[in-house]
Design a protein around this motif. Structure first.
Motif, mmCIF file in Angstrom:
data_model
loop_
_atom_site.group_PDB
_atom_site.id
_atom_site.type_symbol
_atom_site.label_atom_id
_atom_site.label_comp_id
_atom_site.label_asym_id
_atom_site.label_seq_id
_atom_site.Cartn_x
_atom_site.Cartn_y
_atom_site.Cartn_z
ATOM 1 N N GLY A 64 5.595 -1.976 -22.861
ATOM 2 C CA GLY A 64 4.703 -2.035 -23.097
ATOM 3 C C GLY A 64 3.650 -1.058 -24.476
ATOM 4 N N LEU A 65 4.234 -1.527 -25.565
ATOM 5 C CA LEU A 65 4.065 0.267 -26.154
ATOM 6 C C LEU A 65 3.549 -1.335 -27.504
ATOM 7 C CD1 LEU A 65 2.743 2.551 -27.502
ATOM 8 C CD2 LEU A 65 5.057 3.111 -28.310
ATOM 9 N N ASP A 66 2.741 -1.817 -28.220
ATOM 10 C CA ASP A 66 2.317 -2.986 -29.009
ATOM 11 C C ASP A 66 1.604 -2.120 -29.999
ATOM 12 O OD1 ASP A 66 2.150 -4.933 -30.602
ATOM 13 O OD2 ASP A 66 0.625 -5.833 -29.200
ATOM 14 N N LEU A 67 2.583 -1.965 -31.031
ATOM 15 C CA LEU A 67 2.626 -1.437 -32.610
ATOM 16 C C LEU A 67 2.404 -1.782 -33.732
ATOM 17 C CD1 LEU A 67 5.344 1.877 -32.838
ATOM 18 C CD2 LEU A 67 3.188 1.922 -31.935
ATOM 19 N N ILE A 68 2.549 -3.680 -33.386
ATOM 20 C CA ILE A 68 2.893 -4.164 -34.554
ATOM 21 C C ILE A 68 0.775 -4.944 -33.995
ATOM 22 C CG2 ILE A 68 2.355 -6.645 -34.792
ATOM 23 C CD1 ILE A 68 5.250 -6.349 -33.127
ATOM 24 N N SER A 69 0.523 -4.744 -33.025
ATOM 25 C CA SER A 69 -1.138 -5.295 -32.637
ATOM 26 C C SER A 69 -2.540 -4.006 -33.619
ATOM 27 C CB SER A 69 -1.511 -5.796 -31.484
ATOM 28 O OG SER A 69 -0.858 -7.086 -31.123
ATOM 29 N N ASP A 70 -1.940 -2.930 -33.444
ATOM 30 C CA ASP A 70 -2.545 -2.122 -33.940
ATOM 31 C C ASP A 70 -2.134 -1.636 -35.189
ATOM 32 O OD1 ASP A 70 -0.495 -0.272 -33.992
ATOM 33 O OD2 ASP A 70 -0.842 1.143 -31.702
ATOM 34 N N GLY A 71 -1.466 -2.387 -36.212
ATOM 35 C CA GLY A 71 -0.871 -2.078 -37.023
ATOM 36 C C GLY A 71 0.137 -0.934 -37.451
ATOM 37 N N ARG A 72 0.396 0.134 -36.410
ATOM 38 C CA ARG A 72 1.269 1.161 -36.902
ATOM 39 C C ARG A 72 3.073 0.817 -37.002
ATOM 40 N NH1 ARG A 72 0.428 5.610 -32.461
ATOM 41 N NH2 ARG A 72 0.247 3.584 -30.789
ATOM 42 N N PHE A 107 12.652 -5.337 -33.750
ATOM 43 C CA PHE A 107 12.628 -3.959 -32.893
ATOM 44 C C PHE A 107 11.465 -3.406 -32.491
ATOM 45 C CE2 PHE A 107 11.404 0.769 -33.884
ATOM 46 C CZ PHE A 107 11.816 1.504 -32.155
ATOM 47 N N PHE A 108 10.418 -3.059 -33.412
ATOM 48 C CA PHE A 108 8.913 -3.399 -32.555
ATOM 49 C C PHE A 108 8.705 -4.619 -31.610
ATOM 50 C CE2 PHE A 108 7.934 -1.397 -36.941
ATOM 51 C CZ PHE A 108 8.330 -0.317 -36.502
ATOM 52 N N GLN A 109 9.238 -5.589 -31.831
ATOM 53 C CA GLN A 109 8.939 -6.559 -30.451
ATOM 54 C C GLN A 109 9.604 -6.383 -29.633
ATOM 55 O OE1 GLN A 109 10.519 -10.099 -32.924
ATOM 56 N NE2 GLN A 109 8.335 -10.701 -33.494
ATOM 57 N N SER A 110 10.233 -5.913 -29.521
ATOM 58 C CA SER A 110 11.223 -5.423 -28.025
ATOM 59 C C SER A 110 10.296 -3.904 -27.521
ATOM 60 C CB SER A 110 13.169 -5.090 -28.528
ATOM 61 O OG SER A 110 12.919 -3.496 -29.032
#
Length: 234
Positions: free
Chosen positions: A97-105, A88-91
């Motif tokens: 265009g919202l990368d919540l994985i890299s920013d730890g959220r 889901f987060f990858q999608s």
């Protein structure tokens, strides 16, 4: 201004996922429950603006908080929540265009989801595993309070009855039975007020707590009522 276009896309994606999963659950844990929690969690978070809660973390965690409810999903699905939600987060990154994985959220959201449950907190307390994060994470507290507020008061009463019907639990029974909906109020629901974390949550909880007490008093009064004598007049 929250939410921006990317955040709106992420919230809609989370809502779609939640609606798909929650359609399988009974009315005590349905999409309408989640939407109430979402609304209340955001209201609490905005009232605590001085503490600067991350509104996106609060709202996404609220939307996803019951997707892996252990009453409804297999142990396999619930075993690793981050792995479950990772696609889901990858999608969100690919489609919005919202990368919540890299920013730890992404991990923070999942951690909140994992710790919202009353039962989970109770186990952590009993085993001495409450950490500083549990005590200080304002985003967790906003979602926890919102979820617990929906378990008490008028909606809490209806949800308790709905879940009892779903699992064939008696609503009320003669003294001695401990497996009833009414007993659940004494075992859990009447203790929720003392575990609310935020000041806005506590203010809302006080009114809802009293509503349950009044309801339980009415239950006992009705159950114990003696038959009225019918006076017939000639």
């Amino acid at each position: 201004m929250y939410p921006n276009t990317q955040e709106q896309g992420a919230l809609q994606a989370a809502e779609n996922l939640m609606n798909e999963i929650m359609a399988r659950y009974d009315p005590s844990h349905d999409a309408f429950h989640v939407q109430r929690v979402r609304k209340t969690a955001l209201s609490i978070a905005r009232a605590l603006s001085a503490q600067k809660p991350d509104l996106l973390v609060v709202e996404l965690a609220a939307l996803l908080h019951d997707v892996l409810d252990k009453k409804y999903v297999s142990e396999t699905d619930a075993a690793d929540p981050y792995e479950y939600f990772l696609p889901f987060f990858q999608s969100l990154s690919l489609e919005h265009g919202l990368d919540l994985i890299s920013d730890g959220r992404a991990r923070e959201i999942v951690k909140v989801v994992e710790n919202v449950s009353w039962t989970t907190e109770k186990k952590l307390r009993s085993t001495g595993k409450i950490e500083e994060w549990h005590r200080t994470c304002i985003e967790l507290h906003c979602v926890q309070d919102a979820d617990r507020l929906d378990a008490i008061g008028a909606f809490g009463i209806m949800r308790c009855a709905a879940y009892s019907a779903a699992v064939n639990r008696p609503l009320h029974a003669p003294p001695g039975r401990l497996d009833t909906a009414v007993q659940h109020f004494y075992d859990k629901l009447l203790h929720i007020q003392e575990r609310l974390k935020t000041e806005p949550g506590k203010q809302m909880g006080a009114k809802r707590h009293q509503f349950m007490i009044d309801f339980l008093n009415s239950v006992e009064n009705e159950y114990n009522a003696e038959a009225l004598e019918v006076i017939c007049t000639a």
